[in-house]
Design a protein around this motif. Structure first.
Motif, mmCIF file in Angstrom:
data_model
loop_
_atom_site.group_PDB
_atom_site.id
_atom_site.type_symbol
_atom_site.label_atom_id
_atom_site.label_comp_id
_atom_site.label_asym_id
_atom_site.label_seq_id
_atom_site.Cartn_x
_atom_site.Cartn_y
_atom_site.Cartn_z
ATOM 1 N N ALA A 53 0.738 -1.136 -0.078
ATOM 2 C CA ALA A 53 -0.116 -0.001 -0.036
ATOM 3 C C ALA A 53 0.878 1.490 0.098
ATOM 4 C CB ALA A 53 -0.978 0.003 1.276
ATOM 5 N N SER A 54 0.153 2.383 -0.533
ATOM 6 C CA SER A 54 0.740 3.483 -0.182
ATOM 7 C C SER A 54 0.014 4.670 -0.093
ATOM 8 C CB SER A 54 1.704 4.113 -1.637
ATOM 9 O OG SER A 54 0.816 4.512 -2.829
ATOM 10 N N LEU A 198 -3.243 3.959 -7.770
ATOM 11 C CA LEU A 198 -3.131 2.424 -7.010
ATOM 12 C C LEU A 198 -2.702 3.088 -5.653
ATOM 13 C CD1 LEU A 198 -3.011 -0.475 -7.569
ATOM 14 C CD2 LEU A 198 -0.510 -0.138 -8.037
ATOM 15 N N ASP A 199 -3.234 2.386 -4.681
ATOM 16 C CA ASP A 199 -2.833 2.949 -3.337
ATOM 17 C C ASP A 199 -2.890 1.543 -2.372
ATOM 18 O OD1 ASP A 199 -5.718 2.522 -2.779
ATOM 19 O OD2 ASP A 199 -5.679 4.276 -1.494
ATOM 20 N N ALA A 200 -3.296 0.369 -3.136
ATOM 21 C CA ALA A 200 -3.348 -0.928 -2.431
ATOM 22 C C ALA A 200 -3.306 -2.157 -3.351
ATOM 23 C CB ALA A 200 -4.331 -1.007 -1.072
ATOM 24 N N VAL A 252 2.591 -5.852 5.311
ATOM 25 C CA VAL A 252 3.193 -4.668 5.567
ATOM 26 C C VAL A 252 2.816 -3.409 4.776
ATOM 27 C CG1 VAL A 252 5.197 -3.097 6.140
ATOM 28 C CG2 VAL A 252 5.272 -5.871 6.753
ATOM 29 N N ALA A 253 2.179 -2.581 5.134
ATOM 30 C CA ALA A 253 1.425 -1.417 4.458
ATOM 31 C C ALA A 253 2.356 -0.147 4.834
ATOM 32 C CB ALA A 253 -0.005 -1.099 4.822
ATOM 33 N N ASN A 254 2.904 0.729 3.676
ATOM 34 C CA ASN A 254 3.825 1.822 4.161
ATOM 35 C C ASN A 254 2.816 2.723 3.835
ATOM 36 O OD1 ASN A 254 5.507 3.952 4.019
ATOM 37 N ND2 ASN A 254 7.248 2.568 3.228
ATOM 38 N N LEU A 282 -7.821 -0.562 5.379
ATOM 39 C CA LEU A 282 -7.156 -1.520 4.494
ATOM 40 C C LEU A 282 -7.338 -2.995 5.170
ATOM 41 C CD1 LEU A 282 -3.411 0.159 4.620
ATOM 42 C CD2 LEU A 282 -5.204 -0.175 2.590
ATOM 43 N N PRO A 283 -7.592 -3.913 4.510
ATOM 44 C CA PRO A 283 -8.241 -5.363 4.999
ATOM 45 C C PRO A 283 -6.994 -5.872 5.652
ATOM 46 C CG PRO A 283 -8.692 -4.882 2.434
ATOM 47 C CD PRO A 283 -7.840 -3.883 2.964
ATOM 48 N N GLY A 284 -7.214 -6.598 6.776
ATOM 49 C CA GLY A 284 -6.508 -7.447 7.395
ATOM 50 C C GLY A 284 -5.238 -6.592 8.362
#
Length: 422
Positions: A53-54, A198-200, A252-254, A282-284
């Motif tokens: 993600a961003s 695009l973000d995830a 991991v989502a940044n 965000l899922p999860g």
């Protein structure tokens, strides 16, 4: 895994490269030609776990007829890949004429046979209204952990503000016209250091797997780490989690934005104002990792310690209300940066004392202690300094990731981890 099994695994992965992301022999995908309505926000396990993600922001003006080949690096692997496209900062609808995803081979070229079309409610095209987001339909097949995906978007109609992420620390590619289905790099000559729309990306990993979202500023965003090498501290953390034999947090989502602040919307929306969209949606996501505050302190006028602490408490309360753990990180030293002064240093120390000793967080990671010089604790250790006395280099980024107690990223272990630190 036994050593003798590894070559066989690598050979099997290579043999299945054309099936990765899409699955072989899965049957036809609906091929509607009319724009589909935006998907609803994720509400169930069918959306899986975020693997990349961003943070979204307003990064310029939208353009019709442009293609984007965006390279992103996964953390956790799984099946049923979905992408999330964002028009959060758009003031006009945007129509995506085609969206494909494949495995990157090198540059803008893809692994032959890996590029597949994504659909939205069974349709090839989708229009996202101003302020909206949309999820693609799940894609059959398995996506490996630590793989580089190429998500290719064709923007058929757009206007007004463009939503994306300015500082990607990753080279992607743009083109004129629709070349999303092409695996060759021939028509993808223009380079860009940003991500657009695009973000995830999400996948369905094994049952019980969760993710951590790092809410931060330019240090989390990776400034001064090596471009195209995935050496931001959340990248190193993802590699640690993948190697760990215990624990269930692997995604991991940044969610770092350069210059971002906790309290005010300059630049980008503040952490307080983007928490829901960038993290809680965000899922999860099981844990929020909060590492922000230096930009609030060194602003003019800078935030007081009490103001910043109040902001932290609000973020913690909102994350807890959403059922998430919150790991707090101390603010790293930055003496030598042009905006450093003794007054700001006093605020940093008071805020760090709150992070360490208040018990407000479910767990604590002491980045200040990891990065500071033993000879001048107001400065970053020279071996970790990226050159501007604020942002760590690759070694510093790795040291930060190595300092995270992996047990603290799971709610079931976070409280015991906090007790050990305190």
């Amino acid at each position: 895994m036994p050593r003798t099994a590894r070559p066989r695994c690598r050979a099997a992965l290579a043999a299945l490269s054309s099936c990765v992301v899409l699955g072989c022999g899965t049957g036809a995908t609906p091929q509607g030609d009319q724009p589909a309505p935006p998907s609803s926000a994720p509400t169930g396990a069918e959306y899986g776990v975020v693997t990349w993600a961003s943070s979204a922001d307003r990064i310029g003006e939208a353009v019709d007829g442009r293609g984007y080949r965006l390279l992103v690096h996964t953390s956790v692997g799984g099946s049923g890949l979905r992408v999330r496209l964002s028009n959060a900062f758009g003031d006009q609808p945007v129509t995506f004429g085609n969206v494909h995803v494949g495995l990157r081979r090198d540059g803008a070229a893809l692994v032959p046979g890996s590029n597949r079309r994504l659909t939205f409610g069974g349709a090839r095209t989708v229009t996202v209204p101003a302020g909206g987001i949309v999820y693609s339909d799940p894609l059959p097949g398995h996506v490996p952990a630590a793989s580089t995906l190429a998500v290719s978007l064709y923007v058929a109609r757009a206007g007004g503000s463009l939503t994306g992420h300015w500082m990607a620390m990753q080279t992607s590619y743009t083109t004129e016209g629709d070349h999303t289905a092409e695996e060759s790099a021939a028509n993808w000559k223009q380079r860009t250091g940003s991500w657009f729309y695009l973000d995830a990306v999400t996948v369905r990993p094994r049952e019980g797997t969760g993710a951590v979202a790092a809410l931060g500023d330019s240090i989390t965003d990776g400034w001064q780490s090596t471009t195209d090498r995935n050496r931001r501290w959340p990248d190193y953390l993802a590699r640690r989690l993948a190697r760990s034999a215990t624990g269930t947090v692997e995604g991991v989502a940044n969610e770092g934005i350069a210059g971002n602040r906790v309290l005010t919307d300059v630049p980008g929306q503040s952490a307080l104002n983007r928490l829901s969209r960038d993290v809680l949606s965000l899922p999860g996501v099981r844990t929020v990792f909060l590492f922000q505050g230096v930009n609030d302190i060194k602003a003019e006028p800078g935030a007081t310690a009490d103001e910043l602490i109040a902001g932290y408490r609000t973020l913690i309360d909102r994350a807890h209300a959403a059922g998430k753990c919150v790991v707090g990180a101390t603010i790293a030293p930055y003496k030598g940066w042009q905006e450093w002064d003794p007054a700001g240093e006093a605020v940093r120390r008071k805020v760090n004392a709150f992070v360490r000793y208040s018990g407000a967080f479910d767990a604590v990671t002491d980045f200040d202690r990891v990065l500071r010089s033993p000879y001048d604790p107001e400065r970053i250790l020279p071996a970790f300094d990226g050159g501007d006395h604020l942002h760590p280099n690759d070694k510093g980024m790795q040291a930060m990731a190595d300092a995270v107690d992996l047990r603290s990223l799971d709610c079931r272990n976070a409280l015991s981890s906090t007790r050990e630190i305190l």
